[in-house]
Design an enzyme around this catalytic site. Sequence first.
Site, PDB file in Angstrom:
ATOM      1  CG  HIS A  22      -1.785   1.194   1.312  1.00 17.51           C
ATOM      2  ND1 HIS A  22      -2.052   1.810   2.513  1.00 17.51           N
ATOM      3  CD2 HIS A  22      -2.447   1.895   0.374  1.00 17.51           C
ATOM      4  CE1 HIS A  22      -2.845   2.848   2.296  1.00 17.51           C
ATOM      5  NE2 HIS A  22      -3.096   2.907   1.001  1.00 17.51           N
ATOM      6  CG  ASP A  66      -3.473   4.934  -1.647  1.00 17.37           C
ATOM      7  OD1 ASP A  66      -4.481   4.862  -0.913  1.00 17.37           O
ATOM      8  OD2 ASP A  66      -2.335   5.154  -1.212  1.00 17.37           O
ATOM      9  CE1 TYR A 116      11.694  11.500 -17.016  1.00 17.03           C
ATOM     10  CE2 TYR A 116      12.102  13.837 -17.335  1.00 17.03           C
ATOM     11  CZ  TYR A 116      11.837  12.590 -17.853  1.00 17.03           C
ATOM     12  OH  TYR A 116      11.722  12.429 -19.207  1.00 17.03           O
TER      13      TYR A 116
END
Length: 144
Positions: A22, A66, A116
């Site tokens: 998670h 999530d 990035y």
Amino acid sequence: MLKNVPHVLSPALLKVLCEMGHGDTIVLADANFPAQSYAAHMQVVRCDGLGIPLLLDAILRFFPLDRYVPQPVTLMETLPGEQVDTSIWREYESLVQKHENLSASGVRHMERFQFYDECKKAFAVVATGEKALYANVILQKGVI
């Protein structure tokens, strides 16, 4: 052999998806993404020749996003003033809606270098053959 596993999900990719916990993130990287540059920090799964929409559709059959964060899907913003076809983003939003019933508000856009930086924190990078520009996507794993 297993039944009902999409053929685009390799054993290596399934293993990575299962090992994630998670809050972990995974990057589905387009063909221009410097995936091997990130290899020292994380796992790289090669899915050369496959487009991201095909992989995303297969992954979201099994991978919970999530729900404890407002935007579990992250895309890289285009540069200001740049004229780039980003229609692939609508495909991603449609797949997220299909599998997770999340609207486009569950998808955030992040400045290129910040994106990035987020990728450096990922559990793994999936290097694809996706040719669309700005097609990279970060998924944050949820709970079942």
